[in-house]
Design a protein around this motif. Structure first.
Motif, short mmCIF file in Angstrom:
data_model
loop_
_atom_site.label_atom_id
_atom_site.label_comp_id
_atom_site.label_asym_id
_atom_site.label_seq_id
_atom_site.Cartn_x
_atom_site.Cartn_y
_atom_site.Cartn_z
N UNK A 127 16.02 0.39 45.99
CA UNK A 127 15.45 1.77 45.96
C UNK A 127 14.95 2.39 44.37
N UNK A 128 16.09 1.95 43.60
CA UNK A 128 15.42 2.36 42.11
C UNK A 128 13.82 1.86 41.80
N UNK B 11 11.75 0.71 32.49
CA UNK B 11 12.79 0.54 33.26
C UNK B 11 12.59 -0.43 34.31
N UNK B 12 11.33 -0.48 34.75
CA UNK B 12 10.98 -1.57 35.84
C UNK B 12 11.14 -3.04 35.23
N UNK B 13 11.07 -3.03 33.94
CA UNK B 13 11.29 -4.51 33.48
C UNK B 13 12.88 -4.71 33.08
N UNK B 14 13.66 -3.88 33.44
CA UNK B 14 15.10 -3.86 33.03
C UNK B 14 15.86 -5.01 33.90
N UNK B 15 16.62 -5.78 33.58
CA UNK B 15 17.40 -6.73 34.31
C UNK B 15 17.81 -6.31 35.82
N UNK B 16 18.43 -5.10 35.49
CA UNK B 16 19.17 -4.39 36.80
C UNK B 16 18.07 -4.38 37.89
N UNK C 1 24.60 -5.11 34.14
CA UNK C 1 23.37 -4.77 34.41
C UNK C 1 23.20 -3.45 34.72
N UNK C 2 23.93 -2.90 35.61
CA UNK C 2 23.66 -1.62 36.15
C UNK C 2 24.31 -0.63 35.43
N UNK D 109 24.69 -3.09 45.08
CA UNK D 109 23.75 -3.29 43.74
C UNK D 109 22.20 -3.74 44.17
N UNK D 110 22.35 -4.57 45.08
CA UNK D 110 20.65 -5.23 45.31
C UNK D 110 19.96 -3.91 46.19
N UNK D 111 20.61 -3.51 47.10
CA UNK D 111 19.76 -2.40 47.75
C UNK D 111 19.62 -1.25 46.82
#
Length: 353
Positions: free
Chosen positions: A177-178, A332-337, A310-311, A171-173
């Protein structure tokens, strides 16, 4: 738990295109009806220019090009030496090329066509508009050549290829990417540019583990009308429900939120290691009618229960049936994920499935 209605910024839609008065007609007695274009919603799916990127080596000791200004002079076509073919399809071929005077390496997309001159010139003009963009998360377009019925597009060379067919279980990787892809999308959408064909094969990676948005399916625009904003550019498997079925969402199609659907589907595919609607439906020769019905009428795909909350929330914010409930790229750039972890220091470890 599925999120409730979420805010979404609706892009504006300015008025019709006004012809440039600085280009008078050579033959005032001739007229040609042209479709009206919304230039602020330019929807030609082409790779766009990022700023600087460090040089890196490629097989054979070749040198990758150092990024230059987005308005730098386009290299002469005669100075480009074809090294090897790196991709091909029904619309054309992609070559690795070397710029003889500098030794720099580029990708050259060669599009085969026999369309009339006016359409080819229009495509080259749009490519020139796109090459003025400047962002590190979109592939640089260095210029366009129109030669003997062929359109050739000079692009930044991404030595890691596309992310198509990769499984990214970390998920961190995946969050990193996201983040990169969303940063590129947010930039394009701020400039009123719609990609319309976000999918794993159009997300490229280089040796520095930078992920950038591209589109090697640019040949599709040559079989469309001169109004690509209203054409069926894109891959059906990653199209949003309201784009496939115009009866949905009261016939209103928001191309920006359509990009978010395609992005969310691609990120979920990386995590699952398979196409979310079924691998047998994605590939050519699959049951396209069943796929379109699944996209339009079934519940949107969800991240599995084994994924983090979060994901799961992040994917749900992208894959909403109602376009207005999808978050924008900036949101989406401010989403906790995205914000909960720092970008991973180690290389992106991906496996081919």
């Amino acid at each position: 738990m599925r999120p409730g209605p979420l805010p979404m910024t609706r892009p504006s839609h300015p008025g019709q295109h006004i012809p440039n008065p600085t280009h008078p007609r050579r033959r005032p007695d001739l007229t040609l009806p042209l479709p009206q274009r919304d230039l602020t919603s330019l929807a030609v799916p082409l790779p766009l220019p990022p700023p600087s990127a460090p040089a890196s080596s490629v097989p054979g000791g070749l040198q990758l090009p150092m990024a230059t200004s987005a308005c730098a002079q386009t290299p002469e076509l005669a100075d480009l030496e074809r090294v090897r073919r790196i991709g091909s399809g029904s619309g054309g071929t992609v070559w690795m090329v070397r710029h003889r005077p500098t030794g720099r390496i580029y990708a050259l997309k060669v599009i085969y066509c026999n369309h009339e001159d006016a359409i080819r010139r229009q495509i080259c003009r749009e490519i020139e508009i796109l090459r003025t963009a400047d962002n590190p998360y979109v592939v640089r377009c260095h210029g366009c050549y129109d030669r003997a019925g062929e359109i050739e597009i000079l692009l930044e060379y991404m030595d890691g290829g596309s992310l198509d067919g990769r499984r990214i279980a970390s998920e961190p990787v995946l969050a990193d990417i996201a983040r990169q892809v969303l940063s590129g999308l947010a930039y394009l959408h701020r400039r009123r540019i719609v990609h319309r064909d976000i999918k794993p094969s159009n997300l490229l990676i280089n040796a520095a583990r930078q992920v950038k948005i591209a589109d090697f399916g640019v040949g599709r625009i040559l079989v469309q009308t001169m109004d690509p904003c209203n054409s069926s550019v894109g891959t059906i498997a990653y199209m949003s429900p309201e784009r496939i079925n115009t009866d949905l969402n009261e016939g209103v199609y928001n191309a920006y939120s359509g990009d978010i659907w395609s992005f969310g589907l691609s990120i979920l595919e990386f995590y699952l290691g398979r196409f979310p609607f079924g691998e047998h439906l994605k590939r050519q020769g699959g049951d396209w009618a069943s796929l379109m019905c699944a996209i339009c009428y079934s519940n949107p795909p969800e991240a599995p229960s084994t994924a983090s909350p979060e994901f799961r929330s992040f994917i749900a914010c992208c894959l909403q049936t109602e376009p207005r409930r999808r978050l924008t790229a900036t949101e989406l750039l401010r989403h906790p994920f995205i914000t909960r972890t720092q970008p991973p220091v180690a290389d992106i470890a991906v496996s081919t499935v």
